[in-house]
Motif scaffolding. Structure first.
Motif, mmCIF file in Angstrom:
data_model
loop_
_atom_site.group_PDB
_atom_site.id
_atom_site.type_symbol
_atom_site.label_atom_id
_atom_site.label_comp_id
_atom_site.label_asym_id
_atom_site.label_seq_id
_atom_site.Cartn_x
_atom_site.Cartn_y
_atom_site.Cartn_z
ATOM 1 N N LEU A 167 0.872 -1.174 0.000
ATOM 2 C CA LEU A 167 0.000 0.000 0.000
ATOM 3 C C LEU A 167 0.906 1.220 0.000
ATOM 4 O O LEU A 167 1.617 1.474 0.973
ATOM 5 C CB LEU A 167 -0.903 0.000 1.225
ATOM 6 C CG LEU A 167 -1.778 1.243 1.408
ATOM 7 C CD1 LEU A 167 -2.818 1.336 0.304
ATOM 8 C CD2 LEU A 167 -2.448 1.246 2.785
ATOM 9 N N ILE A 168 0.882 1.966 -1.090
ATOM 10 C CA ILE A 168 1.791 3.101 -1.259
ATOM 11 C C ILE A 168 0.978 4.389 -1.123
ATOM 12 O O ILE A 168 0.157 4.723 -1.967
ATOM 13 C CB ILE A 168 2.490 3.039 -2.629
ATOM 14 C CG1 ILE A 168 3.264 1.719 -2.746
ATOM 15 C CG2 ILE A 168 3.417 4.224 -2.812
ATOM 16 C CD1 ILE A 168 3.788 1.424 -4.121
ATOM 17 N N SER A 169 1.213 5.089 -0.022
ATOM 18 C CA SER A 169 0.536 6.350 0.244
ATOM 19 C C SER A 169 1.442 7.498 -0.181
ATOM 20 O O SER A 169 2.590 7.594 0.260
ATOM 21 C CB SER A 169 0.202 6.459 1.735
ATOM 22 O OG SER A 169 -0.323 7.728 2.050
ATOM 23 N N GLU A 170 0.923 8.362 -1.037
ATOM 24 C CA GLU A 170 1.737 9.450 -1.582
ATOM 25 C C GLU A 170 0.898 10.715 -1.710
ATOM 26 O O GLU A 170 -0.319 10.689 -1.515
ATOM 27 C CB GLU A 170 2.298 9.039 -2.954
ATOM 28 C CG GLU A 170 1.248 8.530 -3.911
ATOM 29 C CD GLU A 170 1.842 7.711 -5.046
ATOM 30 O OE1 GLU A 170 3.071 7.632 -5.143
ATOM 31 O OE2 GLU A 170 1.059 7.145 -5.830
ATOM 32 N N SER A 171 1.561 11.810 -2.020
ATOM 33 C CA SER A 171 0.850 13.072 -2.186
ATOM 34 C C SER A 171 -0.094 12.982 -3.379
ATOM 35 O O SER A 171 0.050 12.117 -4.253
ATOM 36 C CB SER A 171 1.843 14.217 -2.386
ATOM 37 O OG SER A 171 2.551 14.047 -3.615
ATOM 38 N N LYS A 172 -1.055 13.872 -3.416
ATOM 39 C CA LYS A 172 -2.019 13.846 -4.514
ATOM 40 C C LYS A 172 -1.342 14.100 -5.849
ATOM 41 O O LYS A 172 -1.706 13.505 -6.874
ATOM 42 C CB LYS A 172 -3.119 14.888 -4.273
ATOM 43 C CG LYS A 172 -4.335 14.706 -5.162
ATOM 44 C CD LYS A 172 -5.493 15.550 -4.688
ATOM 45 C CE LYS A 172 -6.742 15.267 -5.506
ATOM 46 N NZ LYS A 172 -7.906 16.059 -5.042
ATOM 47 N N GLU A 173 -0.341 14.969 -5.858
ATOM 48 C CA GLU A 173 0.384 15.250 -7.092
ATOM 49 C C GLU A 173 1.133 14.016 -7.584
ATOM 50 O O GLU A 173 1.079 13.670 -8.774
ATOM 51 C CB GLU A 173 1.360 16.406 -6.875
ATOM 52 C CG GLU A 173 0.709 17.753 -6.576
ATOM 53 C CD GLU A 173 0.166 17.847 -5.169
ATOM 54 O OE1 GLU A 173 0.590 17.010 -4.309
ATOM 55 O OE2 GLU A 173 -0.672 18.729 -4.906
ATOM 56 N N ASP A 174 1.817 13.321 -6.672
ATOM 57 C CA ASP A 174 2.539 12.101 -7.053
ATOM 58 C C ASP A 174 1.582 11.010 -7.505
ATOM 59 O O ASP A 174 1.884 10.234 -8.430
ATOM 60 C CB ASP A 174 3.394 11.606 -5.894
ATOM 61 C CG ASP A 174 4.573 12.516 -5.602
ATOM 62 O OD1 ASP A 174 4.952 13.303 -6.498
ATOM 63 O OD2 ASP A 174 5.107 12.469 -4.470
ATOM 64 N N PHE A 175 0.432 10.938 -6.863
ATOM 65 C CA PHE A 175 -0.557 9.932 -7.261
ATOM 66 C C PHE A 175 -1.073 10.203 -8.665
ATOM 67 O O PHE A 175 -1.193 9.275 -9.481
ATOM 68 C CB PHE A 175 -1.718 9.903 -6.264
ATOM 69 C CG PHE A 175 -2.854 9.017 -6.687
ATOM 70 C CD1 PHE A 175 -2.740 7.634 -6.595
ATOM 71 C CD2 PHE A 175 -4.035 9.562 -7.190
ATOM 72 C CE1 PHE A 175 -3.792 6.815 -6.993
ATOM 73 C CE2 PHE A 175 -5.078 8.746 -7.585
ATOM 74 C CZ PHE A 175 -4.963 7.369 -7.484
#
Length: 283
Positions: free
Chosen positions: A234-242
């Motif tokens: 599960l990779i949680s990232e910033s909205k921009e990176d997503f």
């Protein structure tokens, strides 16, 4: 009698200490880091159970110690045989049973159904919600995002690399899950989520992350001889990176590359090329 009081005092101190340790974490171990907005609700229930059980267990120990000392064998004391069939004993037993039920079972049920109704079954709505379809199989996680049209089971769906779930932090994520073969269970300790996947059923759950990072997805249901290797990320990232990652996946999905066959975790079992289903709306 003085010795009896000393023993009871020591046990009382131990009881208070155990209660504090139970509040900190069961079996003296800290909980996994909570990275979700609702994980604390699960922790609250577990902490309550720990504290109440320690209190009742301590009370039983104190009662045992009292009766052992009070009715011990000694000169001038004759044992009395008691059947326990008197009315007062029945009343005491019923009262103790109701005390345990009302202070443990009833409270836990109230807390659980309150959280289910107000939070876990209250699925977020709106354009900002990220929707994911998840199809576990022996022994991997198949993950699908809606394409530009916002619909599932269409030609522009985005199929993520095997067992990699990317989500933006601070955004509600709704997941619909249905297994390809046998019973599986989606388990992420940091989310406080353990949700079974039952063949023939579509199960819905949601979460919202509060921290970026990479966390393990495990299958907590024994699903075959390769169960031990059914792990995902599960990779949680910033909205921009997503959004950047999603755009790259769109280009990859539109190409002729077959990243399923190249995956190191591929089990060799066939997966339908166009797996997926129409999104089931939840109110």
């Amino acid at each position: 009698m003085v010795r009896c009081l000393k023993i009871i005092s020591v046990v009382a101190v131990m009881l208070i200490s155990l209660t504090g340790l139970a509040h900190a974490g069961i079996w003296y171990l800290p909980f996994p880091e909570d990275i979700s907005t609702n994980g604390h609700l699960i922790d609250d229930v577990i902490h309550y159970i720990d504290i109440v059980l320690v209190i009742f267990f301590g009370a039983v120990l104190l009662a045992l110690l009292f009766f052992i000392v009070r009715y011990r064998s000694r000169p001038g004391h004759t044992a009395v045989y008691e059947t326990g069939y008197k009315k007062k004993y029945a009343i005491i037993t019923i009262c103790l049973g109701l005390l345990v039920f009302c202070s443990i079972d009833a409270v836990i049920e109230h807390m659980s159904f309150r959280d289910l109704k107000e939070v876990f079954w209250n699925f977020p709505q709106g354009k900002d919600v990220i929707k994911i379809e998840l199809m576990p199989q022996q022994f991997a996680w198949n993950i699908r995002y809606a394409g530009i049209d916002g619909e599932f089971a269409t030609q522009d769906d985005i199929v993520a690399p095997l067992s990699q779930m990317h989500v933006p932090v601070g955004t509600p994520v709704v997941v619909q899950m249905s297994p390809f073969d046998v019973v599986h269970s989606f388990y992420v300790p940091n989310l406080r989520i353990k949700q079974d996947a039952i063949p023939g059923m579509v199960t819905t759950f949601w979460f919202q992350l509060t921290k970026t990072g990479k966390f393990e997805i495990a299958c907590s249901a024994l699903c075959g001889n390769g169960h031990y290797k059914m792990r995902g990320s599960l990779i949680s990232e910033s909205k921009e990176d997503f959004e950047k990652w999603l755009a790259n996946q769109t280009a990859e999905a539109a190409s002729a590359d077959d990243f399923w066959a190249d995956s190191e975790t591929s089990t060799g079992s066939s997966v339908p090329e166009n797996w997926g289903w129409k999104w089931q709306s939840k109110s």
